[in-house]
Design an enzyme around this catalytic site. Structure first.
Site, PDB file in Angstrom:
ATOM      1  N   LEU A 125     -35.563 -63.767  28.356  1.00  0.00           N
ATOM      2  CA  LEU A 125     -35.849 -61.897  28.968  1.00  0.00           C
ATOM      3  C   LEU A 125     -35.066 -62.334  30.787  1.00  0.00           C
ATOM      4  O   LEU A 125     -35.946 -62.130  31.487  1.00  0.00           O
ATOM      5  CB  LEU A 125     -37.248 -61.326  29.894  1.00  0.00           C
ATOM      6  N   HIS A 229     -39.403 -66.774  41.229  1.00  0.00           N
ATOM      7  CA  HIS A 229     -37.953 -66.141  40.887  1.00  0.00           C
ATOM      8  C   HIS A 229     -38.365 -64.820  41.518  1.00  0.00           C
ATOM      9  O   HIS A 229     -39.403 -64.533  40.758  1.00  0.00           O
ATOM     10  CB  HIS A 229     -37.184 -66.262  40.212  1.00  0.00           C
TER      11      HIS A 229
END
Length: 335
Positions: A125, A229
């Site tokens: 994604l 992240h």
């Protein structure tokens, strides 16, 4: 209008651009034209049903219908770990105690495992920076579940997602630098590339065979275990809204978390319903709905208004054109 549609060989330049923009640690988007070309061939053959269902890897593109621009990518891998192991570290809690001293200590260890064989994976994604607002990310993310829900028998009962671990602004990966690199004496990018392009034998050869005690690791490495992240935080939120939860597994290179959910418990899979298509010049509906075709082979998805009445969904001509459906066809709608 934004439409999510199957990726194929003609998308190579777009996919390479997205791979470059995604940056380090995005294992499923290597900056390698040959690998990306193979992936697009696999996507084409997957949607065409030219291989056994567990071998299929469906790649989806987010396209602007007016311009043809590609703004993002998502994917569904029907099964992981069948031809190549799917390695992770499991976070294991161990208790040590000494009754004579009246002490009880809890220790966390990282243990190399291969537990997810056969599970379906949603991944890859990624959206261009200027598309990360306004619902494009949610459309792309949920389209993967609409794909699964269209023909659930093609997918495993458990669905997982891996999220990229923490990298510093200068591109360094604390877990790789302080832990994984000790076992894999190469650059992160090289190990990342080999993970996607080889049988992963090098991991089996070099990975630690004994538990790693987390308390013995440097603080920068401990601090990022199971953390996402910064660019992956919205993706994590979308996954959690669908019912995904961490399952105690992390990536062996960057320590990013793995989340999982039962296929039929994914909110979008569970809540979408089939409707027969009708088409009108104007559609009266308060809010847009997530709409997709009802088969994997002809899969397309949009977020547009649909007037729902009984078993009929009335779509605008523009929406029907984007989905490539006609009156009497079946669509699936999540309102």
């Amino acid at each position: 209008m934004l439409v999510v549609r199957p990726a194929g060989p003609a998308d190579l330049d777009h996919l390479l651009e997205l791979a470059i923009l995604s940056g380090p640690g995005f294992t499923s988007l290597p900056e390698d034209p040959d690998q990306l070309s193979e992936r697009l061939d696999l996507s084409r053959d997957s949607f065409a049903g030219r291989m056994a269902p567990p071998e299929r890897w469906y790649t989806l593109m987010l396209e602007e219908t007016d311009t043809g621009d590609i703004d993002g990518i998502g994917s569904v891998k029907a099964a992981v770990g069948l031809k190549r192991p799917f390695f992770s570290f499991r976070i294991v809690n161990n208790t040590a105690q000494s009754p004579s001293l009246g002490l009880k200590l809890d220790h966390q260890t990282l243990v190399l495992v291969n537990e997810c064989t056969g599970w379906t994976e949603v991944g890859s994604l990624f959206l261009k920076a200027d598309r990360r607002k306004g619902g494009a990310g949610r459309l792309l993310s949920q389209s993967r579940y609409m794909l699964i829900g269209a023909e659930p028998e093609l997918f495993n009962d458990i669905v997982l997602a891996e999220l990229r671990g923490v990298f510093t602004p200068d591109g360094a990966c604390p877990f790789w630098d302080h832990v994984a690199h000790k076992f894999f004496p190469m650059e992160f990018d090289e190990a990342d590339l080999m993970t996607g392009s080889t049988d992963k034998q090098f991991i089996l050869d070099l990975a630690p065979r004994h538990p790693i005690y987390v308390e013995l690791l440097p603080e920068p490495a401990r601090a990022v275990i199971g953390k996402v992240h910064p660019q992956g935080v919205p993706a994590m939120a979308l996954l959690e809204s669908e019912g995904f939860r961490p399952n105690g597994l992390i990536d062996i290179f960057d320590a990013g978390p793995t989340v999982a959910c039962g296929r039929d418990n994914i909110r979008t899979v569970r809540d979408a319903r089939p409707y027969t298509v009708a088409i009108a010049d104007e559609v009266e509906a308060e809010l847009p709905a997530l709409i997709s075709t009802a088969s994997v082979g002809a899969f397309r998805a949009v977020r547009q208004k649909a007037a729902l009445d009984g078993e009929v969904a009335t779509l605008s001509r523009e929406t029907a054109l984007a989905l490539k459906v006609r009156p009497g066809d079946t669509v699936r709608v999540k309102s």
